[in-house]
Each structure stands twice: as C-alpha cells, then as structure tokens.
Motif scaffolding. Structure first.
Motif, PDB file in Angstrom:
ATOM      1  N   LYS A 166       1.254  -0.889 -11.256  1.00 14.46           N
ATOM      2  CA  LYS A 166      -0.036  -0.282 -11.625  1.00 14.46           C
ATOM      3  C   LYS A 166       0.128   0.568 -12.881  1.00 14.46           C
ATOM      4  O   LYS A 166      -0.688   0.494 -13.807  1.00 14.46           O
ATOM      5  CB  LYS A 166      -0.543   0.577 -10.458  1.00 14.46           C
ATOM      6  CG  LYS A 166      -1.659   1.531 -10.781  1.00 14.46           C
ATOM      7  CD  LYS A 166      -2.996   0.878 -10.722  1.00 14.46           C
ATOM      8  CE  LYS A 166      -4.087   1.944 -10.756  1.00 14.46           C
ATOM      9  NZ  LYS A 166      -5.080   1.690 -11.739  1.00 14.46           N
ATOM     10  N   SER A 184       0.570  -1.644 -15.861  1.00 12.18           N
ATOM     11  CA  SER A 184      -0.711  -2.268 -16.200  1.00 12.18           C
ATOM     12  C   SER A 184      -1.583  -1.297 -16.998  1.00 12.18           C
ATOM     13  O   SER A 184      -2.193  -1.677 -18.005  1.00 12.18           O
ATOM     14  CB  SER A 184      -1.413  -2.695 -14.911  1.00 12.18           C
ATOM     15  OG  SER A 184      -2.693  -3.171 -15.187  1.00 12.18           O
ATOM     16  N   GLU A 185      -1.630  -0.040 -16.557  1.00 11.11           N
ATOM     17  CA  GLU A 185      -2.430   0.964 -17.263  1.00 11.11           C
ATOM     18  C   GLU A 185      -1.864   1.232 -18.658  1.00 11.11           C
ATOM     19  O   GLU A 185      -2.610   1.378 -19.621  1.00 11.11           O
ATOM     20  CB  GLU A 185      -2.479   2.273 -16.458  1.00 11.11           C
ATOM     21  CG  GLU A 185      -3.232   2.172 -15.153  1.00 11.11           C
ATOM     22  CD  GLU A 185      -4.710   1.890 -15.314  1.00 11.11           C
ATOM     23  OE1 GLU A 185      -5.315   2.313 -16.337  1.00 11.11           O
ATOM     24  OE2 GLU A 185      -5.291   1.251 -14.416  1.00 11.11           O
ATOM     25  N   PHE A 216      -6.560   6.039 -19.309  1.00  4.24           N
ATOM     26  CA  PHE A 216      -5.445   5.115 -19.055  1.00  4.24           C
ATOM     27  C   PHE A 216      -4.156   5.869 -18.753  1.00  4.24           C
ATOM     28  O   PHE A 216      -3.427   5.535 -17.825  1.00  4.24           O
ATOM     29  CB  PHE A 216      -5.215   4.181 -20.248  1.00  4.24           C
ATOM     30  CG  PHE A 216      -6.215   3.070 -20.387  1.00  4.24           C
ATOM     31  CD1 PHE A 216      -6.526   2.246 -19.318  1.00  4.24           C
ATOM     32  CD2 PHE A 216      -6.845   2.837 -21.601  1.00  4.24           C
ATOM     33  CE1 PHE A 216      -7.433   1.212 -19.449  1.00  4.24           C
ATOM     34  CE2 PHE A 216      -7.762   1.811 -21.745  1.00  4.24           C
ATOM     35  CZ  PHE A 216      -8.058   0.994 -20.673  1.00  4.24           C
ATOM     36  N   GLU A 226      -4.203   7.526 -15.294  1.00  3.18           N
ATOM     37  CA  GLU A 226      -4.003   6.553 -14.219  1.00  3.18           C
ATOM     38  C   GLU A 226      -2.535   6.134 -14.124  1.00  3.18           C
ATOM     39  O   GLU A 226      -1.983   6.006 -13.029  1.00  3.18           O
ATOM     40  CB  GLU A 226      -4.886   5.320 -14.423  1.00  3.18           C
ATOM     41  CG  GLU A 226      -6.358   5.575 -14.168  1.00  3.18           C
ATOM     42  CD  GLU A 226      -6.673   5.894 -12.724  1.00  3.18           C
ATOM     43  OE1 GLU A 226      -6.063   5.294 -11.814  1.00  3.18           O
ATOM     44  OE2 GLU A 226      -7.521   6.780 -12.495  1.00  3.18           O
ATOM     45  N   ALA A 227      -1.904   5.929 -15.269  1.00  9.20           N
ATOM     46  CA  ALA A 227      -0.483   5.547 -15.278  1.00  9.20           C
ATOM     47  C   ALA A 227       0.373   6.670 -14.708  1.00  9.20           C
ATOM     48  O   ALA A 227       1.264   6.444 -13.886  1.00  9.20           O
ATOM     49  CB  ALA A 227      -0.042   5.198 -16.692  1.00  9.20           C
TER      50      ALA A 227
END
Length: 188
Positions: free
Chosen positions: A59, A62-63, A93, A96-97
């Motif tokens: 995840k 992806s971020e 972004f 979230e990462a």
C-alpha cells in the motif's frame, strides 16, 4: 490373611496404579496437545503479521508511486488543471504512504526512514500561495525534484525491507534534511 482379602487388596492396588497411570497419561497428553496448539497459534500469528506487513508495504509503495506520477505531471508550469492543487494532492499521497508504513511490524528502521523522507517532502510542499506564485519555473522544478527525491528514498527503503535486504545509505538530499532537522526537533 485370607486369600480372598489378599486378592482383593492386590486387585484394588492394581486398580489404583492403573487409574493413576491413566490420569498421568491423560495429563501428559493434554500438556503436549496444548504446547502443539500454542506453537501453531504462534506460527499463524507470525504468518498473519508478515502478511499484514507485506500488504502495508505494498500500500505504501502504491501511494509513493502514485505520488511520483503526480509529481511528474506537476513539473511543468502552469501545473495542469487536473493536478490542482498539486501540493495538497501530493501531501495526501505521502500521508497515506506514511500511515501504511506505520502498520508494518518489525520495521522500525524503515518507519524512521519514511518519516524522514515524508518530512523532506512535506517541508518542500509547505510554502505559501504567494510564494508559490512568485517562484520561477526553475525554482518550481527544484521543488518538484526535491519531492521526487524523497519519494525515491522512501520507495527504496520499503522495497529493500520487503525483499529482506539491508537499507541503503540515505541520499545526500535526505541526509542534509536529517542534519538540518534533528529527530528531537521533528518529533515534537
């Protein structure tokens, strides 16, 4: 003593020994089964933690890749309308990462590296609207490149951890950021 009483006592003694043996055998078997069950639970828990860590790492990656694509689209001035406000989107972004990495078990060193990279990116993104409007194209590109360097540092750290490799040295830009912003000042 009469034979019948003696035989009865011997039979009673045998019954006691047999019952005691059966109880001891049952107790030993129960202990063994409990130990086996505990080992299975620990193995299952370790597997679950590893799976959760891998999912959190994926995840985060992806971020970070989404952030890199977003930053690539924001290099030119004026920034395309679909990428506005580009700094807010980029901050989302990286948040979230960073959150995903915090869910990775046994990843203290990676979490620290991501926190440092997120600090570099965030510091670069946090400028006022007027300051951003007064930037030259070259200054704007430099800001975007600093953010991209931070995403690269973070991506490399997560990738190395996921593969089981040791983390590489921090790059010069991130090293300078860490030197300028000691951990005690950043954590407060």
């Amino acid at each position: 003593m009469q034979t019948e009483v003696l035989v009865g006592l011997i039979g009673f003694g045998g019954a006691l020994v047999g019952a005691g043996g059966a109880l001891l055998g049952g107790w030993l078997q129960q202990r063994h089964q409990a130990a086996v069950a505990q080992k299975q639970q620990e193995a299952a828990r370790a597997g679950l933690l590893e799976e959760q860590g891998r999912a959190a790492g994926e995840k985060a990656l992806s971020e970070l890749y989404a952030l890199r694509r977003h930053l690539r689209d924001c290099e030119l001035r004026p920034v395309p309308e679909e990428c506005q406000p580009w700094r807010g989107i980029a901050r989302g972004f990286i948040d979230e990462a960073e959150l995903a990495v915090m869910l990775m078990p046994n990843a203290t060193e990676v979490q620290s590296r991501i926190t440092d990279a997120a600090g570099l990116i965030t510091e670069t993104l946090m400028i006022g609207r007027e300051e951003a409007q007064q930037m030259t194209d070259r200054e704007h590109i430099t800001h975007v490149h600093r953010c991209r360097a931070g995403t690269l540092e973070a991506s490399e750290a997560i990738s190395a951890f996921t593969r089981g490799d040791s983390l590489s040295e921090t790059g010069p830009l991130l090293r300078r950021h860490i030197t300028q912003h000691p951990r005690s000042a950043r954590s407060s």
